[in-house]
Design a protein around this motif. Sequence first.
Motif, mmCIF file in Angstrom:
data_model
loop_
_atom_site.group_PDB
_atom_site.id
_atom_site.type_symbol
_atom_site.label_atom_id
_atom_site.label_comp_id
_atom_site.label_asym_id
_atom_site.label_seq_id
_atom_site.Cartn_x
_atom_site.Cartn_y
_atom_site.Cartn_z
ATOM 1 N N UNK A 1 0.798 -1.173 -0.056
ATOM 2 C CA UNK A 1 0.040 -0.147 0.006
ATOM 3 C C UNK A 1 0.940 1.378 -0.135
ATOM 4 N N UNK A 2 0.318 2.206 -0.731
ATOM 5 C CA UNK A 2 0.854 3.573 -0.737
ATOM 6 C C UNK A 2 0.017 4.512 -0.058
ATOM 7 N N UNK A 3 0.347 5.705 0.026
ATOM 8 C CA UNK A 3 -0.569 6.824 0.661
ATOM 9 C C UNK A 3 -0.226 7.967 -0.183
ATOM 10 N N UNK A 4 -1.273 8.889 -0.330
ATOM 11 C CA UNK A 4 -1.164 10.189 -0.995
ATOM 12 C C UNK A 4 -2.074 11.152 -0.331
ATOM 13 N N UNK A 5 -1.730 12.567 -0.453
ATOM 14 C CA UNK A 5 -2.582 13.244 0.283
ATOM 15 C C UNK A 5 -3.016 14.320 -0.289
ATOM 16 N N UNK A 6 -4.033 14.909 -0.618
ATOM 17 C CA UNK A 6 -4.383 15.941 -1.592
ATOM 18 C C UNK A 6 -5.418 16.741 -0.916
ATOM 19 N N UNK A 7 -5.287 18.120 -1.035
ATOM 20 C CA UNK A 7 -6.444 19.163 -0.662
ATOM 21 C C UNK A 7 -7.081 19.817 -1.936
ATOM 22 N N UNK A 8 -8.260 19.801 -1.947
ATOM 23 C CA UNK A 8 -8.808 20.550 -3.236
ATOM 24 C C UNK A 8 -10.215 21.072 -2.707
ATOM 25 N N UNK A 9 -10.131 21.945 -1.661
ATOM 26 C CA UNK A 9 -11.423 22.454 -1.333
ATOM 27 C C UNK A 9 -12.253 21.698 -0.329
ATOM 28 N N UNK A 10 -13.449 21.673 -0.097
ATOM 29 C CA UNK A 10 -14.054 21.086 0.880
ATOM 30 C C UNK A 10 -13.780 19.491 0.852
ATOM 31 N N UNK A 11 -13.301 18.923 1.820
ATOM 32 C CA UNK A 11 -13.152 17.510 1.758
ATOM 33 C C UNK A 11 -13.951 16.342 1.324
ATOM 34 N N UNK A 12 -15.294 16.745 1.698
ATOM 35 C CA UNK A 12 -16.418 15.952 1.495
ATOM 36 C C UNK A 12 -16.296 15.493 -0.132
ATOM 37 N N UNK A 13 -16.303 16.352 -1.082
ATOM 38 C CA UNK A 13 -16.235 15.877 -2.524
ATOM 39 C C UNK A 13 -15.131 15.107 -2.916
ATOM 40 N N UNK A 14 -13.706 15.706 -2.629
ATOM 41 C CA UNK A 14 -12.492 14.932 -2.855
ATOM 42 C C UNK A 14 -12.438 13.614 -2.484
ATOM 43 N N UNK A 15 -13.083 13.234 -0.876
ATOM 44 C CA UNK A 15 -13.215 12.113 -0.387
ATOM 45 C C UNK A 15 -14.009 11.298 -1.455
ATOM 46 N N UNK A 16 -14.948 11.885 -1.632
ATOM 47 C CA UNK A 16 -16.100 10.637 -2.591
ATOM 48 C C UNK A 16 -15.353 10.321 -3.682
ATOM 49 N N UNK B 1 3.274 15.781 -0.459
ATOM 50 C CA UNK B 1 3.912 14.562 -0.996
ATOM 51 C C UNK B 1 4.506 13.867 0.324
ATOM 52 N N UNK B 2 4.675 12.499 0.123
ATOM 53 C CA UNK B 2 5.569 11.831 1.202
ATOM 54 C C UNK B 2 6.885 11.378 0.943
ATOM 55 N N UNK B 3 7.345 11.525 -0.459
ATOM 56 C CA UNK B 3 8.614 11.402 -0.807
ATOM 57 C C UNK B 3 9.156 12.040 -1.906
ATOM 58 N N UNK B 4 10.282 11.897 -2.286
ATOM 59 C CA UNK B 4 10.886 12.760 -3.613
ATOM 60 C C UNK B 4 10.050 12.296 -5.103
ATOM 61 N N UNK B 5 9.938 10.848 -4.833
ATOM 62 C CA UNK B 5 9.095 10.666 -5.945
ATOM 63 C C UNK B 5 7.762 11.263 -6.346
ATOM 64 N N UNK B 6 6.947 11.343 -5.426
ATOM 65 C CA UNK B 6 5.795 11.839 -5.417
ATOM 66 C C UNK B 6 6.088 13.578 -5.829
ATOM 67 N N UNK B 7 7.047 13.975 -5.224
ATOM 68 C CA UNK B 7 7.043 15.347 -5.343
ATOM 69 C C UNK B 7 7.423 15.738 -6.783
ATOM 70 N N UNK B 8 8.149 15.088 -7.404
ATOM 71 C CA UNK B 8 8.611 15.046 -8.644
ATOM 72 C C UNK B 8 7.324 14.889 -9.655
ATOM 73 N N UNK C 1 -1.964 27.023 -13.116
ATOM 74 C CA UNK C 1 -2.217 26.134 -12.111
ATOM 75 C C UNK C 1 -1.742 26.770 -10.618
ATOM 76 N N UNK C 2 -2.495 26.598 -9.647
ATOM 77 C CA UNK C 2 -2.090 27.500 -8.459
ATOM 78 C C UNK C 2 -1.867 26.350 -7.338
ATOM 79 N N UNK C 3 -1.741 24.867 -7.776
ATOM 80 C CA UNK C 3 -1.646 23.921 -6.739
ATOM 81 C C UNK C 3 -0.279 23.986 -5.949
ATOM 82 N N UNK C 4 -0.497 23.993 -4.559
ATOM 83 C CA UNK C 4 0.701 24.203 -3.744
ATOM 84 C C UNK C 4 1.223 22.455 -3.754
ATOM 85 N N UNK C 5 2.660 22.417 -3.663
ATOM 86 C CA UNK C 5 3.214 21.169 -3.431
ATOM 87 C C UNK C 5 4.215 21.414 -2.323
ATOM 88 N N UNK C 6 3.929 20.644 -1.160
ATOM 89 C CA UNK C 6 4.535 20.698 -0.030
ATOM 90 C C UNK C 6 4.607 19.252 0.593
#
Length: 176
Positions: free
Chosen positions: A1-16, A100-107, A126-131
């Motif tokens: 398993x791997x993990x990804x974390x995204x923020x894109x407004x209210x989490x209800x819709x992103x979750x769904x 991101x959790x690691x350099x591969x995800x960051x890239x 695109x104004x998405x922050x990468x942190x």
Amino acid sequence: MQTAVFAGGCFWGVDAVFRHVKGVVTVESGYTGGSGESASYEQVSSGTTGHAEAVRVSFDPVQVSYRQLLQVFFGVAHDPTQLNRQGPDVGSQYRSAIFYGDGTQQQAAAEAIQRLDAARGGGAPIVTQVAPLRQFYPAEAYHQNYLALHPAQPYIVIHDLPKLGKLRQRFPDLYR
């Protein structure tokens, strides 16, 4: 398993959206990207913590790749050209971000943003922050799987159910 974390407004819709992607095992709404030793909806809603509403996605990389999750994030889950807002929700807690959790995800995230910006041909950037992901605080129980539990709620009907239709249309091979 791997993990990804995204923020894109209210989490209800992103979750769904991510709950309907093949290969995603779990999705958890929560808060990340700010300061403080804890986070709650009240604290984050104040706009003073620096946290964003986000989702933590656990996925099987044999079934769905991180790059495919990025495509879903940018193409369905939210509008990556809106700065500190999504639809009716305004504030830095509703920003577009990839933690991101690691350099591969960051890239991979940086490359996806470059491709999107190039493809837009002078449109809104695109104004998405990468942190880096530092902490993730699970949201309160009533926020988890909100769309499935409240499908007739007006906010869900207007803002989030259309995202599932878009997912089914744009990514039929990933939709479940």
